[in-house]
Motif scaffolding. Structure first.
Motif, PDB file in Angstrom:
ATOM      1  N   GLN A  94      -4.638  -6.725  -3.805  1.00 26.39           N
ATOM      2  CA  GLN A  94      -4.119  -5.635  -2.979  1.00 26.39           C
ATOM      3  C   GLN A  94      -2.596  -5.713  -2.892  1.00 26.39           C
ATOM      4  N   PRO A 134       0.396   7.551  -8.248  1.00 24.56           N
ATOM      5  CA  PRO A 134       0.017   8.831  -8.863  1.00 24.56           C
ATOM      6  C   PRO A 134       0.989   9.291  -9.940  1.00 24.56           C
ATOM      7  N   ALA A 151       0.838  -1.206   0.000  1.00 21.62           N
ATOM      8  CA  ALA A 151       0.000   0.000   0.000  1.00 21.62           C
ATOM      9  C   ALA A 151       0.870   1.253   0.000  1.00 21.62           C
ATOM     10  N   GLU A 152       1.935   1.265   0.789  1.00 23.01           N
ATOM     11  CA  GLU A 152       2.837   2.419   0.837  1.00 23.01           C
ATOM     12  C   GLU A 152       3.546   2.601  -0.496  1.00 23.01           C
ATOM     13  N   TRP A 153       3.958   1.472  -1.092  1.00 26.33           N
ATOM     14  CA  TRP A 153       4.644   1.566  -2.386  1.00 26.33           C
ATOM     15  C   TRP A 153       3.723   2.177  -3.438  1.00 26.33           C
ATOM     16  N   TRP A 154       2.483   1.692  -3.488  1.00 26.30           N
ATOM     17  CA  TRP A 154       1.563   2.188  -4.510  1.00 26.30           C
ATOM     18  C   TRP A 154       1.182   3.641  -4.259  1.00 26.30           C
ATOM     19  N   GLU A 155       1.104   4.026  -2.985  1.00 28.38           N
ATOM     20  CA  GLU A 155       0.802   5.418  -2.664  1.00 28.38           C
ATOM     21  C   GLU A 155       1.896   6.339  -3.175  1.00 28.38           C
ATOM     22  N   ALA A 156       3.130   5.866  -3.145  1.00 29.82           N
ATOM     23  CA  ALA A 156       4.253   6.686  -3.606  1.00 29.82           C
ATOM     24  C   ALA A 156       4.384   6.694  -5.125  1.00 29.82           C
TER      25      ALA A 156
END
Length: 245
Positions: free
Chosen positions: A222, A196, A188-193
């Motif tokens: 996920q 976008p 989740a943290e990787w995709w948040e970074a």
């Protein structure tokens, strides 16, 4: 040629030590531990800290021995590695003979995968021409027995075990990489970074399938992938291809 001057004989006699008559005591200090103790300590050290931390000095310290005294049990780290691999193989449980052949092959592949997941250092040791000890030979015998009544000839039986081993090993490598990556940064943290920015720089119109399938996979798992699910799916398809009509 003396026993100590023949490395092949020395190693094979160490591997098959429980099948051979006890060696007569010789000169030198009395041994306070056994070869089994040395191998168990080395496997435990590799499991905790990695294969690169295994050395004659480190294993001796695990056992409270002086480094030079460990050479009275094993002649080198290379020999110790062979003993470690064989000990891990010896821990495999029997494959129930009353299972259908398909289920036996699933057990074969899953045991291999589980072994690498439990002992990741196995990826760091050579597997080609690994000297065959009782653990590896007993496992190979069980694996062949699992496919012996599937209507295959002898070379085909060996190939089935080889293909299942390669598939399970490759999947285990991916699963371990996923675990290590998520320890450093969650999916989740990787995709948040990265998500976008990726949506800005990658024109979706040029990658319609990648965009659609990637979104579906991300929503379902996920995560970037699902090694456990891949293993189950791939193993079923692989066995479909292996077993005669």
């Amino acid at each position: 040629m003396s026993r100590d001057a023949d490395p092949a004989r020395t190693l094979l006699e160490l591997l098959w030590r429980h099948e051979l008559p006890p060696r007569k005591g010789g000169r030198g200090p009395r041994q306070t531990v056994s070869v089994d103790d040395v191998v168990t300590a080395a496997v435990g050290l590799a499991d905790r800290e990695g294969y690169d931390k295994v050395s004659i000095r480190a294993v001796a310290a695990e056992l409270g021995l002086r480094p030079m005294s460990l050479y009275t049990y094993v002649p080198s780290k290379d020999a110790l590695t062979v003993l470690m691999v064989d000990a891990v193989a010896a821990a495999d449980t029997p494959i129930p003979a009353d299972l259908p052949v398909r289920d036996r092959l699933i057990v074969v592949a899953r045991q291999i995968r589980d072994e690498f997941l439990a002992h990741p250092w196995l990826f760091e040791v050579p597997s080609w021409r690994m000297v065959l000890g009782p653990g590896r030979m007993r496992r190979y015998e069980r694996q062949l027995a699992a496919v012996a009544d599937a209507g295959l000839d002898d070379p085909e039986m060996d190939r089935v075990i080889a293909v299942l081993t390669q598939f399970a090993t490759g999947n285990a490598r991916t699963a371990l990489a996923a675990v290590r990556s998520t320890r450093e940064q969650s999916d989740a943290e990787w995709w948040e970074a990265y998500g976008p920015v990726l949506s800005e720089v990658m024109p979706a119109v040029d990658y319609p399938l990648s965009t659609r399938v990637g979104a579906a996979v991300g929503e379902l798992y996920q995560a970037p992938g699902d090694p456990e699910g891949d293993f189950d799916y791939g193993l079923e398809r692989l066995i479909d291809a292996i077993l005669p009509g």
